[in-house]
Write an enzyme that holds these catalytic residues in place. Sequence first.
Site, PDB file in Angstrom:
ATOM      1  N   GLY A   1       0.952  -1.403  -0.452  1.00 54.05           N
ATOM      2  CA  GLY A   1       0.175   0.451   0.612  1.00 54.05           C
ATOM      3  C   GLY A   1       0.812   1.412   0.403  1.00 54.05           C
ATOM      4  O   GLY A   1      -0.049   2.421  -0.975  1.00 54.05           O
TER       5      GLY A   1
ATOM      6  N   ASN B   1      -6.439   4.488   9.845  1.00 55.47           N
ATOM      7  CA  ASN B   1      -6.535   3.132   9.846  1.00 55.47           C
ATOM      8  C   ASN B   1      -7.087   3.021  11.817  1.00 55.47           C
ATOM      9  O   ASN B   1      -6.616   2.033  11.857  1.00 55.47           O
ATOM     10  CB  ASN B   1      -5.427   2.723   9.434  1.00 55.47           C
ATOM     11  CG  ASN B   1      -4.190   3.989   9.354  1.00 55.47           C
ATOM     12  OD1 ASN B   1      -4.450   4.967   9.438  1.00 55.47           O
ATOM     13  ND2 ASN B   1      -3.017   3.908  10.123  1.00 55.47           N
TER      14      ASN B   1
ATOM     15  N   GLN C   1      -7.422   0.347   3.972  1.00 57.77           N
ATOM     16  CA  GLN C   1      -7.985  -0.133   4.753  1.00 57.77           C
ATOM     17  C   GLN C   1      -9.910  -0.364   4.486  1.00 57.77           C
ATOM     18  O   GLN C   1     -10.037  -1.259   5.347  1.00 57.77           O
ATOM     19  CB  GLN C   1      -8.423   0.907   6.533  1.00 57.77           C
ATOM     20  CG  GLN C   1      -7.125   0.986   7.167  1.00 57.77           C
ATOM     21  CD  GLN C   1      -6.365   0.058   8.134  1.00 57.77           C
ATOM     22  OE1 GLN C   1      -7.435  -0.947   8.614  1.00 57.77           O
ATOM     23  NE2 GLN C   1      -5.062  -0.149   8.006  1.00 57.77           N
TER      24      GLN C   1
ATOM     25  N   SER D   1      -3.443  -2.780  -0.479  1.00 54.25           N
ATOM     26  CA  SER D   1      -2.659  -3.828  -0.163  1.00 54.25           C
ATOM     27  C   SER D   1      -3.082  -4.755   0.503  1.00 54.25           C
ATOM     28  O   SER D   1      -4.065  -5.192   1.717  1.00 54.25           O
ATOM     29  CB  SER D   1      -2.445  -3.299   1.179  1.00 54.25           C
ATOM     30  OG  SER D   1      -1.078  -3.791   1.752  1.00 54.25           O
TER      31      SER D   1
ATOM     32  N   THR E   1      10.676  -7.514 -11.318  1.00 52.83           N
ATOM     33  CA  THR E   1      10.020  -9.000 -11.088  1.00 52.83           C
ATOM     34  C   THR E   1       9.333  -9.536 -10.773  1.00 52.83           C
ATOM     35  O   THR E   1       8.738  -9.292  -9.621  1.00 52.83           O
ATOM     36  CB  THR E   1      10.516 -10.417 -10.816  1.00 52.83           C
ATOM     37  OG1 THR E   1      12.502  -9.922 -11.836  1.00 52.83           O
ATOM     38  CG2 THR E   1      10.510 -11.469 -11.258  1.00 52.83           C
TER      39      THR E   1
ATOM     40  N   CYS F   1       2.867   0.992  12.648  1.00 54.08           N
ATOM     41  CA  CYS F   1       4.125   1.668  11.982  1.00 54.08           C
ATOM     42  C   CYS F   1       4.496   3.206  13.169  1.00 54.08           C
ATOM     43  O   CYS F   1       5.795   3.075  12.944  1.00 54.08           O
ATOM     44  CB  CYS F   1       4.124   2.982  10.778  1.00 54.08           C
ATOM     45  SG  CYS F   1       2.360   2.058   9.385  1.00 54.08           S
TER      46      CYS F   1
HETATM   47  C1  LIG Z   1      -4.230   3.301   5.473  1.00 50.15           C
HETATM   48  C2  LIG Z   1      -3.178   2.493   5.401  1.00 50.15           C
HETATM   49  N1  LIG Z   1      -2.845   3.325   4.382  1.00 50.15           N
HETATM   50  C3  LIG Z   1      -1.016   2.550   3.770  1.00 50.15           C
HETATM   51  C4  LIG Z   1      -1.135   1.578   4.715  1.00 50.15           C
HETATM   52  C5  LIG Z   1       0.672   1.120   4.460  1.00 50.15           C
HETATM   53  O1  LIG Z   1       0.296  -0.209   3.513  1.00 50.15           O
HETATM   54  P1  LIG Z   1       1.580  -1.856   3.511  1.00 50.15           P
HETATM   55  O2  LIG Z   1       1.591  -2.169   5.023  1.00 50.15           O
HETATM   56  O3  LIG Z   1       0.978  -2.501   2.476  1.00 50.15           O
HETATM   57  O4  LIG Z   1       2.957  -0.756   3.078  1.00 50.15           O
HETATM   58  C6  LIG Z   1      -1.059   1.338   5.505  1.00 50.15           C
HETATM   59  C7  LIG Z   1      -0.955   0.090   6.525  1.00 50.15           C
HETATM   60  O5  LIG Z   1      -1.285  -0.252   7.956  1.00 50.15           O
HETATM   61  C8  LIG Z   1      -2.432   1.903   5.708  1.00 50.15           C
HETATM   62  O6  LIG Z   1      -2.963   1.367   7.174  1.00 50.15           O
END
Ligand SMILES: Cc1ncc(COP(=O)(O)O)c(C=O)c1O
Length: 405
Positions: free
Chosen positions: A71, A151, A185, A203, A240, A331
Amino acid sequence: MKKIYFDHAATTHLDSKVLEKMLPYLKTKYGNASSLHNYGQESKDAIEKARKELANILKCSSEEIIFTSCGSESDSLAIIGYALANKSKGNHIITSKFEHPAVLEACKFLETQGFEISYISITKQGLVDIEKLKKSITKKTILVSIMHANNEIGTIQPIEEIYKICKDKSNEYKTKIVFHTDAVQTFGKIEINSSMADMISISAHKFYGPKGIGLLYKKSGINIKPIIHGHQEKNLRGGTYNTASIVGMAEAAKIAQKEKDVINKKLKNLTEKLTNEVLKIENTWINGIGKGAGENKLPGLVNFGFLLIEGESILMHLDNKGIMCSTGSACSSDSLQASHVLLALGLKPEEAHGSLRISLGKENTEEDIDYFLSVLPEIVEKLRNMSPFKNKAQLKSFKGNSTCR
Ligand SMILES: Cc1ncc(COP(=O)(O)O)c(C=O)c1O
């Protein structure tokens, strides 16, 4: 000890049916999809089949799908890729203050490249301030990026209304304002399709697919520059092909489409029980729209605030009891900084620190909720008694500054 997982907004387990579909492409059908021989073509066919299946779900054409590694990469490709390709048309981009870091950091990078970014504030309910967004659009605006569901607090943004504003302003200014939404999400949980935005980030690991695979839907005719250079994906994303994961993402998406109504109903019931009981604990509230949010809230995701205690402390005590949840996005949970989402909601830093995100998933049961509810009040009481701020008068006089309590 029984393990209970309440952190599905961070990631989900791989559905066993998805794994089954992936295995042949890891073991025997391992060809590089760019190779002309039999193994290569077998892999290419599987990718194109997966692309078609995902396009059907997104109601777009296969050509409008770009496979990425996650994502975050989809967000970067959409935002940085579009900005760099369209700089001559304008240098203004609009986003919100409570986007995922994947969007905010991409925007920060663009600030170093001569772009001006407007970060729109959000209401106490956790919705983007539409009036402010409308007013901030100028003739120099080329891109608006607003997430579909947040999220950390699960609030769903009115993206169709925002898309219409972008189209109307494009007509008024005789420019092109492209609308991107981060649907990481929401895809697989609530409806999201190509009629709702010009670009959509997705994602797989959020809907029981594998980690390390995502896609960007990009409406045909929209120009972007690649971030990873190479010949794959019509020169828009080198690398790839991850055939097994692409196949897995399509399978997970198909399963999610079939199951989502039943799962959502179950999650709504579980969330209601959870919320009713947790709010019985003194000085506890919901961050963002709470009860009665209906369609504006992601089923199964609720962010609680607990006065005078650290979310991390609750998290560790729950973990000791086998329950896994989060204080915010995966994160940011290791940084111990107050969540930018909760601060944007208007919480004071000390209030934002007392947050706990519960995100339920399809395997959770009522027994899981009962177990959680049987241990939580004791943990909260223990931590409040240990708190250096413990002061009954402080607790009693607390009125809070969020409308959502
Ligand atoms: C709203 C949102 N965007 C982007 C991401 C990032 O996705 P990825 O973990 O696949 O990089 C997340 C992951 O927590 C998310 O909740």
